[in-house]
Design an enzyme around this catalytic site. Structure first.
Site, mmCIF file in Angstrom:
data_model
loop_
_atom_site.group_PDB
_atom_site.id
_atom_site.type_symbol
_atom_site.label_atom_id
_atom_site.label_comp_id
_atom_site.label_asym_id
_atom_site.label_seq_id
_atom_site.Cartn_x
_atom_site.Cartn_y
_atom_site.Cartn_z
ATOM 1 N N ARG A 212 0.786 -1.224 0.000
ATOM 2 C CA ARG A 212 0.000 0.000 0.000
ATOM 3 C C ARG A 212 0.824 1.284 0.000
ATOM 4 N NH1 ARG A 212 -4.936 -0.888 4.384
ATOM 5 N NH2 ARG A 212 -5.506 -3.011 3.814
ATOM 6 N N HIS B 53 -7.958 -3.912 -7.458
ATOM 7 C CA HIS B 53 -7.692 -3.278 -6.154
ATOM 8 C C HIS B 53 -8.941 -3.378 -5.279
ATOM 9 C CE1 HIS B 53 -4.946 -0.842 -3.773
ATOM 10 N NE2 HIS B 53 -5.938 -0.009 -3.465
ATOM 11 N N TYR C 272 -19.073 12.870 -11.816
ATOM 12 C CA TYR C 272 -19.086 14.100 -12.597
ATOM 13 C C TYR C 272 -17.804 14.307 -13.401
ATOM 14 C CZ TYR C 272 -23.026 15.290 -9.571
ATOM 15 O OH TYR C 272 -24.212 15.274 -8.900
#
Length: 830
Positions: free
Chosen positions: A40, A86, A130
């Site tokens: 990570r 992921h 968006y």
């Protein structure tokens, strides 16, 4: 218990593993920590990417969302990444994609975003439904040739697909875009760099594997932040590159003129809106003085923060105040990355070495892949050429065969073709048997053979392989490199508290009870002689003003006390307060003993060779001590003179061995003698007799002069009367004489308060014991002879008296005549 249920004591011991709980906890925590570190938080040294970055880019690659395609909804990219590679929260993945699209976060953004992707003001990006995204052109360079078996692949989290362990990375992305992250027990913070500089350094290392960090720094000057700004000093950069750790001072870029300061670049990762807010808070709280207006005029073209200054404000002081609190950040470099799956702090050279090794592996594997493809193609072309040479027989053989399989077997038997060659020949169209097609096949075969030879050379000769890496790096530089944005400026030292204080002339007031304060000298308008002055200090009951003196806020002050001690402090350490303020207790600045008070002040940064501190005591003793003995003064002070019981140190002058000393007494007597009559002695000495005092007379002050001095001796009495007399009228005599009459003291004048050497255009600051202060001109005090009464200089009340006088070396601006209060002085005063 039922006979069918086994007794627990009879369970096979081989199925039970006994472990210490602390060992199990330790190993479990280590496993967790390594999972976070490798999976990570830390980037791989080879491609500079964490797993989440790598998976987003690979998912976009698999989706075909490249720089040449149309933008796709970010939610689509996030969904593909989360579903296939992921298995974590979508918000964390989207935050990563957003950062890769921010030009103020990435030196070369890896994602081309469309829509609201946040701002330098800390505004969040719009929701993923968006915004739209696609790979940027330079991101495709990280994935170039990934389909050619250049990197290893591993199964994804559910074993349905495979994902790359690392990307081919055609440029050193770890340095170019940097990285930051917090793992378990460690963190990384790698700054971004200029692509062209990093490429040049990589090529330098390839050409000279023995190159040092200093050699590489000839190319990589330092980090190059996307927001520009300046790195202060080169030592920290060298430390970061040579050890993998360092602390860089990053300073905003700004322009200063007389009426405003304009900030055009801010430090990396600085929240611009928060910066403006904090500056405004400090202005409102009075921590930053002299600011009239603050505006953020930034737009899409860049940063522009305008700080307008008040009229008369000192731009240098405001600039230093901004630098100390707002315009400088520290970037802590921790060049920590994964090397073979293990975290390691790397130097600049080590980082590039690992990248070069990675590219060597990529180019080697790519060349092997391309060689295999070329050899396969050459094999097919060889079969086609053989078929063309025997075209009639081949056609007849195929026609005579029962089916396609029989034809392939016949071709293999007749011409020793391989299965692939025979299959290809059987599938050939008749149109490919023309002479033109034959010529094209021969030409392609020659090209393929050349390519095979070239690939074999690359694989056999490492210098050729390195040449390929260098050429590809140069192409990347040509395509994507741009000018450096972050400048590196010389370290002029950190901003000190002194830099934040305006350099100005001030008047310092000290009382007998050790209250002290400073006030700007220009706060007092000059009056004509004989005025009452204005309130300069609100002295508490029972206290009196003992000393007033002029100084610069940046002066070092040697404060001599009546007990013969000397202390050192900066003028700006004395609190600035209003005229009507009492002041602050000096115990916070100077550790006074009971009854100790300042009687003389010398403003000096350092003593010149041959300079001495010349002192006079109340009982008429005088001594000279070399200035160098006062250069290291303890915070608790040091002894300046060893006084007899009842004696006090009264006045101090700095002399150079060529002066005449003038000692004045409260009874109006003066003596002038050559300072050479007083030998230099240590700080612990008492001194020698300077003047013989009559009855209860005491010394009032000391002046140093010489034969060419055109100044006058200003004498001021406690009742406010005074006069000027040319120093030439005071003839030189031997030390320790009775002296000459200087001024008539008597009942009207009272005893002498002090004496000063003044020029015609000097200003005077007079202070009474009750706190009245008055600024006047030396020229307003008449020049008369010795043994005269003098004129009214300051009109003091019956219960008040002149406490101290100091000289303003520069002429004070003229006051309006209407403001002058001329005293009515009888004609026979002189």
């Amino acid at each position: 218990m039922s006979s069918d249920v086994p007794d627990p004591s009879d369970v096979d011991a081989a199925r039970v593993e006994r472990v210490r709980v602390e060992d199990e906890m330790e190993q479990s925590y280590i496993d967790y920590a390594m999972s976070v570190i490798a999976g990570r938080a830390l980037p791989d040294v080879r491609d500079g990417l964490k797993p989440v970055h790598r998976r987003i880019l690979y998912a976009m690659h698999e989706m075909g969302v490249t720089s040449g395609s149309s933008h796709r909804k970010s939610s689509s990219v996030i969904g593909e990444t989360m579903g296939d590679y992921h298995p974590h929260g979508d918000s964390a993945i989207y935050d990563t994609l957003v950062r890769m699209a921010q030009p103020f976060s990435m030196r070369h953004p890896l994602v081309d975003g469309q829509g609201n992707f946040g701002s330098m003001d800390g505004d969040p990006a719009a929701a993923m439904r968006y915004t739209e995204a696609r790979m940027s052109p330079i991101a495709e360079e990280l994935l170039e040739d990934i389909e050619k078996d250049t990197v290893d692949f591993s199964p994804n989290y559910d074993d349905r697909l495979t994902e790359p362990d690392v990307l081919p990375s055609a440029f050193p992305n770890l340095l170019v875009n940097g990285s930051s992250g917090i793992a378990v027990g460690m963190s990384t913070n790698i700054p971004p760099h200029n692509l062209g500089e990093v490429v040049d350094a990589t090529i330098e290392l390839i050409d000279d594997p023995e190159a040092t960090v200093e050699d590489l720094m000839e190319h990589v000057k330092g980090p190059d932040f996307p927001t520009g700004a300046n790195i202060v000093g080169r030592d920290a950069i060298y430390s970061a590159y040579s050890t993998g750790r360092g602390r860089l001072r990053v300073r905003a870029e700004y322009e200063t003129d007389d009426d405003k300061i304009v900030i055009t670049e801010v430090p990396f990762q600085q929240n611009k809106a928060r910066l403006v807010e904090r500056i405004a808070d400090d202005v409102n709280e009075g921590k930053i003085e002299g600011v009239r207006d603050l505006r953020d005029e930034s737009d899409r073209n860049g940063v522009r923060i305008v700080i307008e200054l008040k009229r008369g404000a000192n731009p240098d002081v405001v600039e230093n105040q901004l630098l100390e609190h707002h315009l400088e950040n520290t970037f802590g470099v921790i060049n920590l990355a994964l090397v073979d799956g293990q975290p390691k702090v790397l130097t600049l050279k080590e980082t590039l070495e690992h990248y070069v090794e990675h590219r060597k592996e990529v180019v080697r594997r790519r060349s092997e892949y391309d060689l295999g493809e070329a050899e396969d193609r050459a094999h097919i072309l060889e079969g086609r050429l053989t078929a063309l040479e025997n075209v009639d027989d081949v056609v007849e053989l195929i026609q005579d065969s029962e089916d396609r399989d029989a034809a392939k077997e016949a071709l293999i038997e007749a011409y020793d073709f391989s299965t692939d060659q025979a299959d290809h020949i059987v599938r050939m169209q008749l149109g490919s048997l023309t002479s033109m097609e034959a010529a094209e096949i021969e030409s392609e075969y020659e090209d393929v053979q050349e390519r095979i030879e070239r690939l074999e050379t690359i694989l056999e000769d490492e210098s050729e392989l390195l040449a390929v890496i260098k050429e590809e790096l140069r192409e990347i530089k040509e395509e994507y490199a741009d000018d450096r944005r972050t400048s590196i400026i010389e370290d002029q030292g950190t901003v000190t508290h002194e830099d934040l204080i305006a350099e100005e002339e001030v008047v310092v007031v000290v009382t007998e009870d050790d209250y002290v304060k400073r006030m700007p000298a220009d706060r007092f308008d000059p009056q004509g002689r004989g005025g009452k002055g204005i309130i300069g200090a609100d002295v508490k009951e029972g206290d009196r003003v003992s000393k007033v003196f002029r100084a610069n806020t940046h002066d070092y002050l040697l404060c001599f006390t009546n007990h013969g001690q000397v202390y050192r402090l900066k003028t700006y350490e004395i609190p600035e307060m209003s005229r009507t303020a009492r002041g602050k207790s000096a115990i916070n600045l100077i550790d006074f003993d009971d009854g100790e008070e300042i009687t003389a002040v010398v403003a000096t940064d350092e003593f010149e060779d041959g300079e001495c501190v010349t002192m006079v005591t109340r009982d008429g003793y005088v001594k000279r001590t070399e200035g160098e003995e006062f250069e290291n003064i303890l915070s608790t002070g040091i002894i300046a003179a060893d006084l007899e019981d009842g004696d006090e140190l009264i006045d101090v002058e700095v002399t150079d061995g060529t002066k005449d000393l003038v000692i004045a007494t409260e009874g109006g007597m003066t003596i002038r003698f050559d300072e050479s009559e007083v030998r230099c002695m240590g700080r612990n000495a008492r001194g020698v007799g300077g003047i013989k005092l009559q009855d209860d007379d005491k010394v009032a002050g000391l002046v140093a002069t010489d034969e060419d001095d055109d100044n006058a001796l200003l004498t001021v009495t406690r009742n406010g009367f005074g006069k000027r007399t040319k120093l030439a009228e005071y003839s030189t005599q031997s030390r320790y004489g009775m002296g000459l009459i200087d001024i008539k003291t008597g009942e009207r004048n009272g005893p002498v308060a002090t004496v000063k050497s003044v020029a015609e255009d000097d200003g005077l600051v007079l202070m009474s014991e009750n706190g009245q202060i008055m600024v006047t001109r030396a020229s307003d005090v008449s020049i008369v002879g010795r043994n005269t009464m003098g004129v009214t200089v300051m009109d003091v009340e019956d219960d008040d008296a002149v406490a101290s006088v100091d000289v303003l070396p520069a002429a004070t601006p003229d006051a309006d005549d209407a403001q002058a209060e001329e005293a009515s002085v009888p004609a026979d005063d002189e």
